[in-house]
Design a protein around this motif. Structure first.
Motif: not given
Length: 198
Positions: A122, A125, A86, A118, A89, A129
């Motif tokens: 999904s 995500q 996490r 991804r 990201h 982002r």
């Protein structure tokens, strides 16, 4: 601006700014090399950018902001490509937002950046982002909002600079300067629709 000596020594100020922009330009080579290595390409391909005299003259020599956007943009792409946590990201989104805050053009890459690599198709995500990038950009602009900053000119709005840029920029100057000059003989610079700058 804070590191430059100021109006008392304009030549030294220009050198300081140029040196900082040159450093930012060279900093872009770090994520560029990382991206090349991940694709199995030789590091030497980064020299196409690192030794390009046009980039050096235009960025460092003319003081263009592209270098301040390019390094974080490439850093965001390199980090996002291998993001497994996490925090990675979030870091990639923060770097992407820095690129947008330095120069608005990288925003056109937001859909591609958000989609990224991804997991199992999904949708969550990419949405996260994109949301993180937009949130960081808004936070970056927050100090310049009229009710927060009290800065002169802030009351015109945070995007007023785009209008000024569109109004005053004279790209393709080889043609524009002659057209503007001819038009200006008959029409005043009065911000009306007939203003020669339009």
């Amino acid at each position: 601006a804070a590191t430059a000596p100021g109006p008392a020594d304009p030549a030294s100020s220009a050198r300081t700014v140029r040196a900082l922009f040159a450093l930012a330009d060279l900093l872009a080579l770090v994520p560029l090399v990382a991206l090349l290595r991940r694709r199995g390409l030789p590091d030497g391909l980064a020299l196409a950018w690192g030794w390009c005299p046009l980039a050096a003259f235009e960025i460092a020599g003319a003081g263009h902001l592209e270098a301040l956007a390019l390094a974080p943009l490439l850093g965001a792409l390199a980090l996002a490509e291998r993001a497994r946590s996490r925090s990675a990201h979030v870091g990639a989104a923060a770097l992407f937002a820095l690129a947008v805050l330095a120069k608005i053009l990288p925003i056109v890459l937001l859909p591609w950046f958000a989609r990224g690599a991804r997991a199992e198709g999904s949708l969550l995500q990419p949405v996260l982002r994109a949301f993180l990038v937009v949130a960081f950009v808004v936070l970056g602009f927050a100090p310049f909002l009229p009710h927060v900053s009290g800065l002169a000119g802030a009351e015109r709005g945070v995007l007023s600079g785009l209008g000024e840029y569109a109004f005053r920029w004279d790209g393709l100057n080889l043609v524009h300067r002659y057209v503007e000059g001819a038009w200006a003989r008959e029409h005043p610079y009065d911000h009306a629709w007939t203003d020669p700058r339009r």
